[in-house]
Design a protein around this motif. Structure first.
Motif, PDB file in Angstrom:
ATOM      1  N   GLY A  30       0.841  -1.268  -0.113  1.00 40.08           N
ATOM      2  CA  GLY A  30       0.032   0.034  -0.006  1.00 40.08           C
ATOM      3  C   GLY A  30       0.733   1.306   0.063  1.00 40.08           C
ATOM      4  O   GLY A  30       0.313   2.304  -0.137  1.00 40.08           O
ATOM      5  N   ASP A  31       2.115   1.085   0.123  1.00 42.71           N
ATOM      6  CA  ASP A  31       2.857   2.214   0.197  1.00 42.71           C
ATOM      7  C   ASP A  31       4.090   2.063  -0.898  1.00 42.71           C
ATOM      8  O   ASP A  31       5.035   1.407  -0.469  1.00 42.71           O
ATOM      9  N   TRP A  38      11.175   0.596   2.485  1.00 46.23           N
ATOM     10  CA  TRP A  38      11.504  -0.781   2.062  1.00 46.23           C
ATOM     11  C   TRP A  38      11.707  -0.615   0.722  1.00 46.23           C
ATOM     12  O   TRP A  38      12.293  -1.473   0.044  1.00 46.23           O
ATOM     13  N   TYR A  39      11.106   0.341   0.004  1.00 45.93           N
ATOM     14  CA  TYR A  39      11.346   0.640  -1.614  1.00 45.93           C
ATOM     15  C   TYR A  39      12.170   1.741  -1.803  1.00 45.93           C
ATOM     16  O   TYR A  39      12.896   1.793  -2.760  1.00 45.93           O
ATOM     17  N   ALA A  40      12.289   2.735  -1.173  1.00 40.65           N
ATOM     18  CA  ALA A  40      13.067   3.981  -1.173  1.00 40.65           C
ATOM     19  C   ALA A  40      14.269   3.913  -0.469  1.00 40.65           C
ATOM     20  O   ALA A  40      15.006   4.815  -0.657  1.00 40.65           O
ATOM     21  N   GLY A  87      17.681   1.420  -3.529  1.00 42.61           N
ATOM     22  CA  GLY A  87      16.588   2.297  -3.020  1.00 42.61           C
ATOM     23  C   GLY A  87      15.925   3.347  -3.976  1.00 42.61           C
ATOM     24  O   GLY A  87      15.491   4.170  -3.639  1.00 42.61           O
ATOM     25  N   LEU A  88      15.838   2.777  -5.368  1.00 42.23           N
ATOM     26  CA  LEU A  88      15.626   3.585  -6.629  1.00 42.23           C
ATOM     27  C   LEU A  88      14.415   3.278  -6.867  1.00 42.23           C
ATOM     28  O   LEU A  88      13.871   3.783  -8.083  1.00 42.23           O
ATOM     29  N   ASP A 147       8.185 -12.790   4.236  1.00 43.35           N
ATOM     30  CA  ASP A 147       8.139 -12.278   2.845  1.00 43.35           C
ATOM     31  C   ASP A 147       9.296 -11.309   2.782  1.00 43.35           C
ATOM     32  O   ASP A 147       9.438 -10.266   3.192  1.00 43.35           O
ATOM     33  N   THR A 148      10.345 -11.630   1.865  1.00 42.09           N
ATOM     34  CA  THR A 148      11.568 -10.808   1.676  1.00 42.09           C
ATOM     35  C   THR A 148      11.663  -9.728   0.666  1.00 42.09           C
ATOM     36  O   THR A 148      12.439  -9.304   0.512  1.00 42.09           O
ATOM     37  N   ASP A 149      10.633  -9.917  -0.085  1.00 48.18           N
ATOM     38  CA  ASP A 149      10.314  -9.056  -1.281  1.00 48.18           C
ATOM     39  C   ASP A 149       9.222  -7.954  -1.062  1.00 48.18           C
ATOM     40  O   ASP A 149       9.933  -6.677  -1.047  1.00 48.18           O
ATOM     41  N   VAL A 150       8.243  -8.289  -0.633  1.00 50.78           N
ATOM     42  CA  VAL A 150       7.221  -7.221   0.162  1.00 50.78           C
ATOM     43  C   VAL A 150       6.995  -7.427   1.259  1.00 50.78           C
ATOM     44  O   VAL A 150       6.386  -8.546   1.679  1.00 50.78           O
ATOM     45  N   PRO A 151       7.418  -6.633   2.191  1.00 55.38           N
ATOM     46  CA  PRO A 151       7.385  -6.908   3.697  1.00 55.38           C
ATOM     47  C   PRO A 151       6.121  -7.193   4.194  1.00 55.38           C
ATOM     48  O   PRO A 151       4.967  -6.555   3.547  1.00 55.38           O
TER      49      PRO A 151
END
Length: 273
Positions: free
Chosen positions: A143-144, A149-151, A177-178, A219-223
């Motif tokens: 949702g974010d 986690w992505y940035a 983180g890009l 889940d190690t890809d999407v927390p």
């Protein structure tokens, strides 16, 4: 169900610069007007295809009485996130406007299912698509898209050998983180408000559709936290939801996937039948 009872057809729902963007439609071979599931594939918004829908999962939905529409959408980095969301909106508009005549569906009984990035787009459909779907099911979605986690560089992916942008774009994004910068075209550190239209967790209201969240806590890809924060927002504003957490399960749920599909069918029976 024997194969002869299944109708499968491919349609072009949108053309952009001579590129056909398509959807596969599956349903029983009768004239009954059926509720419809829009299924959205994963692939980090950089890969994947409408053909990724597994046969067993598909047949479960068709046997339950649904028409299933599996959609493609344009991918990053060829397009930015804004264009992907436009494809999502256009796909739903096409299903509602053309679906009743083309494949005998009831557009007022429409649900959405997606996994990973498809789960993210499913959650996006809860507020960026009008009329709203009746129900949503997010398999290990998020949702974010601007969160840490992505940035920021990801610990799990940084354990792998460094990747260049050319050899593995997704791994490169996670190690540096890009992902938000490359997919959305904005930097969440300097332009945090630019992500408001693209973060479901920032757009939950009382009007949000009932939602089922399915996620493994390893889940190690999407927390796993991505489903937790969505559940917290649903609870805060009073949206009907269910959250099924699978202990020890990683991305994709592994052996738990069939149970998740069964829980999906049970959830949709409450809203689409």
């Amino acid at each position: 169900m024997i194969q002869e009872q299944l109708i499968e057809r491919t349609y072009t729902y949108k053309v952009v610069e001579s590129v056909n963007i398509q959807a596969d439609v599956f349903r029983k071979s009768d004239e009954r007007i059926r509720p419809v599931i829009v299924w959205i594939h994963g692939g980090c918004l950089m890969g994947g295809s409408r053909t990724n829908l597994g046969k067993q999962e598909l047949m479960k939905y068709v046997e339950e009485g649904y028409a299933v529409v599996s959609i493609d959408y344009r991918l990053s980095p060829q397009v930015m996130l804004k264009s992907i969301i436009e494809d999502l909106q256009d796909a739903f508009r096409w299903v509602r406007e053309q679906g009743p005549a083309l494949f005998q569906i009831d557009p007022d009984r429409l649900a959405v299912i997606g996994s990973s990035a498809g789960g993210y787009l499913t959650l996006m459909a809860g507020f960026c698509v009008e009329p709203k779907p009746v129900a949503l099911v997010s398999f290990f979605g998020y949702g974010d898209v601007a969160g840490k986690w992505y940035a920021e560089p990801d610990d799990h992916y940084c354990k792998q050998p460094p990747a260049s942008r050319e050899e593995n774009l997704y791994l490169y994004c996670r190690q540096n983180g890009l992902w938000p910068n490359i997919v959305a075209g904005h930097d969440p550190k300097t332009e945090p408000r630019a992500f408001d239209p693209y973060c479901p967790v920032r757009n939950v209201t009382e009007a949000y559709p009932p939602t089922l969240l399915l996620h493994g806590d390893n889940d190690t890809d999407v927390p796993h936290e991505q489903s937790v924060i969505m559940a917290e927002e649903f609870a805060r504003v009073g949206v009907a939801y269910e959250f099924v957490s699978y202990p020890g399960a990683g991305h994709g749920l592994g052996a738990n996937y069939s149970d998740a599909v069964n829980k999906t069918v049970a959830f949709l029976r409450k809203y689409l039948q």
